[in-house]
Scaffold this active site. Sequence first.
Site, PDB file in Angstrom:
ATOM      1  N   ASP A 190      -3.626  -5.599  -1.269  1.00 41.61           N
ATOM      2  CA  ASP A 190      -2.913  -6.674  -0.576  1.00 41.61           C
ATOM      3  C   ASP A 190      -3.797  -7.872  -0.233  1.00 41.61           C
ATOM      4  O   ASP A 190      -3.591  -8.546   0.767  1.00 41.61           O
ATOM      5  CB  ASP A 190      -2.238  -6.146   0.714  1.00 41.61           C
ATOM      6  CG  ASP A 190      -1.252  -5.036   0.410  1.00 41.61           C
ATOM      7  OD1 ASP A 190      -0.628  -5.076  -0.663  1.00 41.61           O
ATOM      8  OD2 ASP A 190      -1.116  -4.139   1.254  1.00 41.61           O
TER       9      ASP A 190
ATOM     10  N   LYS B 124      -3.689 -10.932  -4.448  1.00 44.14           N
ATOM     11  CA  LYS B 124      -3.980 -11.049  -5.882  1.00 44.14           C
ATOM     12  C   LYS B 124      -2.846 -11.756  -6.610  1.00 44.14           C
ATOM     13  O   LYS B 124      -3.085 -12.565  -7.500  1.00 44.14           O
ATOM     14  CB  LYS B 124      -4.170  -9.644  -6.498  1.00 44.14           C
ATOM     15  CG  LYS B 124      -5.289  -8.848  -5.862  1.00 44.14           C
ATOM     16  CD  LYS B 124      -5.315  -7.419  -6.359  1.00 44.14           C
ATOM     17  CE  LYS B 124      -4.150  -6.581  -5.914  1.00 44.14           C
ATOM     18  NZ  LYS B 124      -4.097  -6.268  -4.479  1.00 44.14           N
TER      19      LYS B 124
ATOM     20  N   GLY C 258       2.643  -4.167  -4.609  1.00 49.90           N
ATOM     21  CA  GLY C 258       3.610  -5.186  -4.225  1.00 49.90           C
ATOM     22  C   GLY C 258       2.892  -6.510  -4.206  1.00 49.90           C
ATOM     23  O   GLY C 258       2.017  -6.719  -3.378  1.00 49.90           O
ATOM     24  N   HIS C 259       3.207  -7.350  -5.181  1.00 50.94           N
ATOM     25  CA  HIS C 259       2.515  -8.637  -5.310  1.00 50.94           C
ATOM     26  C   HIS C 259       3.504  -9.758  -5.001  1.00 50.94           C
ATOM     27  O   HIS C 259       4.523  -9.887  -5.670  1.00 50.94           O
ATOM     28  CB  HIS C 259       1.935  -8.789  -6.723  1.00 50.94           C
ATOM     29  CG  HIS C 259       0.903  -7.746  -7.043  1.00 50.94           C
ATOM     30  ND1 HIS C 259       0.314  -7.621  -8.268  1.00 50.94           N
ATOM     31  CD2 HIS C 259       0.341  -6.771  -6.268  1.00 50.94           C
ATOM     32  CE1 HIS C 259      -0.550  -6.613  -8.251  1.00 50.94           C
ATOM     33  NE2 HIS C 259      -0.540  -6.079  -7.053  1.00 50.94           N
TER      34      HIS C 259
ATOM     35  N   GLN D 172      -3.763  -2.753  -6.363  1.00 47.96           N
ATOM     36  CA  GLN D 172      -4.539  -2.074  -5.323  1.00 47.96           C
ATOM     37  C   GLN D 172      -5.869  -2.819  -5.103  1.00 47.96           C
ATOM     38  O   GLN D 172      -5.929  -4.006  -5.348  1.00 47.96           O
ATOM     39  CB  GLN D 172      -4.777  -0.595  -5.688  1.00 47.96           C
ATOM     40  CG  GLN D 172      -3.524   0.288  -5.612  1.00 47.96           C
ATOM     41  CD  GLN D 172      -2.616   0.179  -6.818  1.00 47.96           C
ATOM     42  OE1 GLN D 172      -3.026   0.400  -7.949  1.00 47.96           O
ATOM     43  NE2 GLN D 172      -1.361  -0.143  -6.605  1.00 47.96           N
TER      44      GLN D 172
HETATM   45  P1  GDP Z   1      -1.310  -8.536  -3.360  1.00 44.19           P
HETATM   46  O1  GDP Z   1      -0.765  -7.158  -3.349  1.00 44.19           O
HETATM   47  O2  GDP Z   1      -2.807  -8.542  -3.433  1.00 44.19           O
HETATM   48  O3  GDP Z   1      -0.710  -9.413  -4.428  1.00 44.19           O
HETATM   49  O4  GDP Z   1      -0.942  -9.175  -1.959  1.00 44.19           O
HETATM   50  P2  GDP Z   1       0.475  -9.073  -1.190  1.00 44.19           P
HETATM   51  O5  GDP Z   1       1.449  -9.943  -1.882  1.00 44.19           O
HETATM   52  O6  GDP Z   1       0.859  -7.661  -0.978  1.00 44.19           O
HETATM   53  O7  GDP Z   1       0.077  -9.624   0.236  1.00 44.19           O
HETATM   54  C1  GDP Z   1      -0.375 -10.919   0.439  1.00 44.19           C
HETATM   55  C2  GDP Z   1       0.596 -11.673   1.364  1.00 44.19           C
HETATM   56  O8  GDP Z   1      -0.024 -12.842   1.844  1.00 44.19           O
HETATM   57  C3  GDP Z   1       1.847 -12.142   0.674  1.00 44.19           C
HETATM   58  O9  GDP Z   1       2.916 -12.074   1.573  1.00 44.19           O
HETATM   59  C4  GDP Z   1       1.531 -13.606   0.306  1.00 44.19           C
HETATM   60  O10 GDP Z   1       2.685 -14.406   0.192  1.00 44.19           O
HETATM   61  C5  GDP Z   1       0.723 -14.008   1.496  1.00 44.19           C
HETATM   62  N1  GDP Z   1      -0.308 -15.025   1.243  1.00 44.19           N
HETATM   63  C6  GDP Z   1      -1.039 -15.239   0.121  1.00 44.19           C
HETATM   64  N2  GDP Z   1      -1.989 -16.172   0.329  1.00 44.19           N
HETATM   65  C7  GDP Z   1      -1.854 -16.548   1.622  1.00 44.19           C
HETATM   66  C8  GDP Z   1      -2.577 -17.452   2.466  1.00 44.19           C
HETATM   67  O11 GDP Z   1      -3.555 -18.084   2.070  1.00 44.19           O
HETATM   68  N3  GDP Z   1      -2.141 -17.573   3.743  1.00 44.19           N
HETATM   69  C9  GDP Z   1      -1.100 -16.861   4.237  1.00 44.19           C
HETATM   70  N4  GDP Z   1      -0.746 -17.055   5.503  1.00 44.19           N
HETATM   71  N5  GDP Z   1      -0.402 -15.995   3.476  1.00 44.19           N
HETATM   72  C10 GDP Z   1      -0.780 -15.832   2.202  1.00 44.19           C
HETATM   73  P1  IMO Z   2      -1.295  -3.888  -4.103  1.00 49.13           P
HETATM   74  O1  IMO Z   2      -1.365  -3.982  -5.601  1.00 49.13           O
HETATM   75  C1  IMO Z   2      -2.233  -1.694  -0.451  1.00 49.13           C
HETATM   76  C2  IMO Z   2      -2.444   2.662  -0.767  1.00 49.13           C
HETATM   77  C3  IMO Z   2      -1.360   3.450  -0.043  1.00 49.13           C
HETATM   78  C4  IMO Z   2      -2.146   4.700   0.317  1.00 49.13           C
HETATM   79  C5  IMO Z   2      -3.031   4.899  -0.913  1.00 49.13           C
HETATM   80  C6  IMO Z   2      -2.471   5.873  -1.944  1.00 49.13           C
HETATM   81  O2  IMO Z   2      -0.066  -4.478  -3.530  1.00 49.13           O
HETATM   82  O3  IMO Z   2      -2.553  -4.385  -3.481  1.00 49.13           O
HETATM   83  P2  IMO Z   2      -0.480   5.753  -3.705  1.00 49.13           P
HETATM   84  O4  IMO Z   2       0.991   5.572  -3.503  1.00 49.13           O
HETATM   85  O5  IMO Z   2      -1.102   4.733  -4.586  1.00 49.13           O
HETATM   86  O6  IMO Z   2      -0.845   7.143  -4.113  1.00 49.13           O
HETATM   87  O7  IMO Z   2      -1.116   5.566  -2.224  1.00 49.13           O
HETATM   88  O8  IMO Z   2      -3.161   3.630  -1.515  1.00 49.13           O
HETATM   89  N1  IMO Z   2      -1.939   1.642  -1.711  1.00 49.13           N
HETATM   90  C7  IMO Z   2      -1.941   0.332  -1.462  1.00 49.13           C
HETATM   91  N2  IMO Z   2      -2.320  -0.354  -0.363  1.00 49.13           N
HETATM   92  N3  IMO Z   2      -1.821  -2.363  -1.551  1.00 49.13           N
HETATM   93  C8  IMO Z   2      -1.471  -1.686  -2.676  1.00 49.13           C
HETATM   94  O9  IMO Z   2      -1.166  -2.305  -3.836  1.00 49.13           O
HETATM   95  C9  IMO Z   2      -1.486  -0.282  -2.645  1.00 49.13           C
HETATM   96  N4  IMO Z   2      -1.190   0.675  -3.552  1.00 49.13           N
HETATM   97  C10 IMO Z   2      -1.482   1.852  -2.973  1.00 49.13           C
HETATM   98  O10 IMO Z   2      -0.909   2.768   1.100  1.00 49.13           O
HETATM   99  O11 IMO Z   2      -2.978   4.457   1.418  1.00 49.13           O
HETATM  100 MG    MG Z   3       0.434  -5.921  -2.166  1.00 51.94          MG
END
Ligand code: GDP
Ligand code: IMO
Ligand code: MG
Length: 433
Positions: free
Chosen positions: A19, A22, A46-47, A232
């Site tokens: 999270d 990316k 979840g991206h 991840q």
């Molecule tokens: P990922 O799994 O690495 O793609 O990241 P996620 O999408 O799960 O989580 C990142 C969250 O931060 C998302 O809700 C994005 O919309 C939000 N986000 C990304 N860049 C920024 C930033 O620079 N500032 C803020 N406030 N939110 C951001």
């Molecule tokens: P993105 O791509 C954050 C965590 C789960 C748990 C551990 C194992 O959005 O960054 P799993 O279901 O993979 O066997 O769970 O890894 N986990 C993540 N945490 N972002 C993710 O993906 C994750 N994918 C798995 O919360 O701790």
């Molecule tokens: Mg994510």
Amino acid sequence: IRETARMAVTAVVGLQWGDEAKGKIVDLLTDRHDVVVRYLGGNNAGHTVVIRGEKYKLSLLPAGILRPEATSVIAAGVVINPGALLDEMNSVTQRGIPIGKNLLISDRAHVIFPWHRAEEAMLEKKRGDDAIGTTMRGIGTCYRDKAGRTHAIRMGDLVRPDVFRKRVTEVAEHKNAKLKALDPGGELTDPEALLKEYGEYAERLGPHVVDTTAWLHNALREQKSILFEGAQGSLLDVDHGTFPFVTSSNSSGCGIHAGSGVPERAIDKMIGVVKAYTTRVGGGPCPTELHDDIGQHIRDEGNEYGTVTGRPRRCGWFDAVATGYGARISGVDCLAVMLLDVLSKLDTLQICEAYDIGGERTREFPSHIEDLAKAKPVYRTLPGWKSDICGLKQWSDFPKEARAYVDAISELLEQPVEIVSVGPDREQTVFVK
Ligand code: GDP
Ligand code: IMO
Ligand code: MG
């Protein structure tokens, strides 16, 4: 990274526990690449991508899918829940974004079945307080069957009706016998119903299923530019992360070669994505976690609730020991520092620059979670900037405290920072000279 230049082969990997945003960086770079590749994980990811206020949540589909002129590849190392993938494809096409020949799915990718989720639920329940806190998507149990070989089924099997019938019949018999022994009341698999359901998935996904490894090698030969989208984060890597509180694949940069068939030396630039602080979902140690008002403040400001499961994320100060280790494992060339805006209202900020473990100071990341659980962060205190930075476009316009904070991350990780992000939107990105 220059703001507009076309790039050759680039990889985007998270250096923390996932999270790191990316998805935003991948989206930002897709228009400079011909191909976007997901190479690991499954619908545990979840991206989030925000384009002019429109929010897209992607899980199995590479973020490149939002630009239909790019080819999106789901490579060999991904584990696919076909029903979930089709739902996601539908939700994208319903928003007016076509999916056709631009989506390729590896015939080597492994398929997730209902028994994978059922087994995972049982395993997690059995661990009780020590549960890994997985996303319950059957990811780990599918990877386990892949490594075990005997009970694994791949996309290439799914799209061959005779092979698939034979495999499902064999595997379902084994899975049912096992379930009966472990949980006499558990719901058994009806192979015919499963064949019917998955047969429909096969028909719909079949046109996308190819040998993506050969396809990628051809793309390289044709000098197409390729972007690898990590899922991840490095600290969740099954070999190098905080085992056993990890995911079941190589989620650091190590996984790119294994998961795609493209050798690491083909990569020109590896971008390490970091949050300006720390978050973690699920169990396992997290030395800089804050259980106080500041932790809650970061959660509120950063909207730190899981994209996949909605769970509140554990929040804390930036951990340069853990993240520096993630950067070394992944072998990055530069950093993107994300969500810097989230820290804007705080008076002072802390960065963990070493651990104190039983009175010994170290900058090495412990290999055993028992030692990590004992690690007390040694903090460097920095002043906050207390002004809104969401709309700033030039790095030189940033408050000096914000620049010093980012410089400290750069210094401790021994990596140049090339991108700073100050909001979810594409526009809220600053390229640091
Ligand atoms: P990922 O799994 O690495 O793609 O990241 P996620 O999408 O799960 O989580 C990142 C969250 O931060 C998302 O809700 C994005 O919309 C939000 N986000 C990304 N860049 C920024 C930033 O620079 N500032 C803020 N406030 N939110 C951001
Ligand atoms: P993105 O791509 C954050 C965590 C789960 C748990 C551990 C194992 O959005 O960054 P799993 O279901 O993979 O066997 O769970 O890894 N986990 C993540 N945490 N972002 C993710 O993906 C994750 N994918 C798995 O919360 O701790
Ligand atoms: Mg994510």
